[in-house]
Design a protein around this motif. Structure first.
Motif, short mmCIF file in Angstrom:
data_model
loop_
_atom_site.label_atom_id
_atom_site.label_comp_id
_atom_site.label_asym_id
_atom_site.label_seq_id
_atom_site.Cartn_x
_atom_site.Cartn_y
_atom_site.Cartn_z
N VAL A 18 -2.42 -8.53 -11.69
CA VAL A 18 -0.99 -8.33 -11.93
C VAL A 18 -0.88 -7.30 -13.04
CG1 VAL A 18 1.16 -9.43 -12.64
CG2 VAL A 18 -0.49 -10.71 -11.26
N MET A 19 -0.23 -6.16 -12.72
CA MET A 19 -0.08 -5.09 -13.69
C MET A 19 1.39 -4.75 -13.83
SD MET A 19 -3.29 -2.73 -12.50
CE MET A 19 -3.19 -1.63 -13.87
N ALA A 20 1.84 -4.65 -15.07
CA ALA A 20 3.24 -4.33 -15.32
C ALA A 20 3.55 -2.92 -14.80
CB ALA A 20 3.53 -4.40 -16.82
N GLY A 21 4.67 -2.76 -14.12
CA GLY A 21 5.12 -1.47 -13.63
C GLY A 21 4.44 -1.02 -12.35
N PHE A 22 3.62 -1.82 -11.75
CA PHE A 22 2.94 -1.44 -10.52
C PHE A 22 3.83 -1.73 -9.32
CE2 PHE A 22 0.36 -2.68 -6.84
CZ PHE A 22 -0.30 -1.49 -6.60
N ASN A 23 4.04 -0.73 -8.47
CA ASN A 23 4.81 -0.89 -7.24
C ASN A 23 3.90 -0.53 -6.08
OD1 ASN A 23 7.27 -1.57 -8.47
ND2 ASN A 23 7.67 0.59 -8.92
N PRO A 24 3.56 -1.50 -5.24
CA PRO A 24 2.67 -1.19 -4.13
C PRO A 24 3.36 -0.28 -3.12
CG PRO A 24 3.48 -3.45 -3.97
CD PRO A 24 3.97 -2.90 -5.27
N LEU A 25 2.56 0.42 -2.36
CA LEU A 25 3.10 1.28 -1.32
C LEU A 25 3.74 0.44 -0.22
CD1 LEU A 25 0.15 3.81 -0.84
CD2 LEU A 25 2.33 4.23 -1.98
N SER A 26 4.79 0.98 0.35
CA SER A 26 5.37 0.32 1.52
C SER A 26 4.44 0.56 2.70
CB SER A 26 6.76 0.88 1.81
OG SER A 26 6.66 2.22 2.23
N ARG A 27 4.62 -0.17 3.76
CA ARG A 27 3.77 0.00 4.95
C ARG A 27 3.92 1.42 5.50
NH1 ARG A 27 3.32 -4.13 9.85
NH2 ARG A 27 1.50 -4.72 8.67
N GLU A 28 5.15 1.93 5.50
CA GLU A 28 5.38 3.28 6.03
C GLU A 28 4.68 4.32 5.16
OE1 GLU A 28 8.02 1.10 5.40
OE2 GLU A 28 8.05 0.43 7.48
N ASP A 29 4.78 4.19 3.83
CA ASP A 29 4.14 5.16 2.94
C ASP A 29 2.61 5.09 3.08
OD1 ASP A 29 6.55 6.04 1.96
OD2 ASP A 29 6.50 4.77 0.16
N ALA A 30 2.05 3.88 3.23
CA ALA A 30 0.61 3.75 3.38
C ALA A 30 0.12 4.39 4.66
CB ALA A 30 0.22 2.27 3.34
N HIS A 31 0.88 4.23 5.76
CA HIS A 31 0.48 4.83 7.04
C HIS A 31 0.71 6.34 7.07
CE1 HIS A 31 -0.73 1.29 9.29
NE2 HIS A 31 0.28 0.64 8.73
N ALA A 32 1.66 6.83 6.27
CA ALA A 32 1.93 8.25 6.25
C ALA A 32 0.83 9.02 5.53
CB ALA A 32 3.27 8.52 5.56
N ARG A 33 0.09 8.38 4.68
CA ARG A 33 -0.98 9.06 3.92
C ARG A 33 -2.18 9.11 4.76
NH1 ARG A 33 -0.30 8.00 -2.36
NH2 ARG A 33 1.91 8.21 -2.41
#
Length: 98
Positions: free
Chosen positions: A83-98
């Protein structure tokens, strides 16, 4: 060889020698394992090289900081995510777009 009333074979000469009795002292204490060793209390007076009989009793709860034998880093992270403060995981769409 003879047999007793239960039909068990035994040698009557086997029982002619006197019994050898081992007198042992017992020490009961609780300790925490340190570097694969169990420290003895100060009251235990033992000589170096003295033979002892050891019975270790422990609870079947795994140690918190000890990974299981088949464990690896990915499994540990999956079980206990960081758990890290300020961390926002990638959305599924953003992960697949990379």
């Amino acid at each position: 060889m003879k047999t007793n009333h239960a039909g068990i074979w035994f040698d009557p000469l086997e029982f002619t020698e006197p019994l050898r009795v081992k007198i042992m002292q017992a020490i009961e204490f609780e300790a925490v394992v340190q570097a694969q060793a169990i420290p003895l209390p100060n009251s235990a007076v033992l000589s170096p090289g003295q033979p002892v009989r050891v019975v270790v009793m422990y609870e079947l709860t795994p140690a918190v900081d000890q990974p299981e034998p088949d464990d690896d880093a990915i499994l540990r992270l999956a079980r206990h995510p960081l758990v890290m403060a300020g961390f926002n995981p990638l959305s599924r769409e953003d992960a697949h777009a990379r």
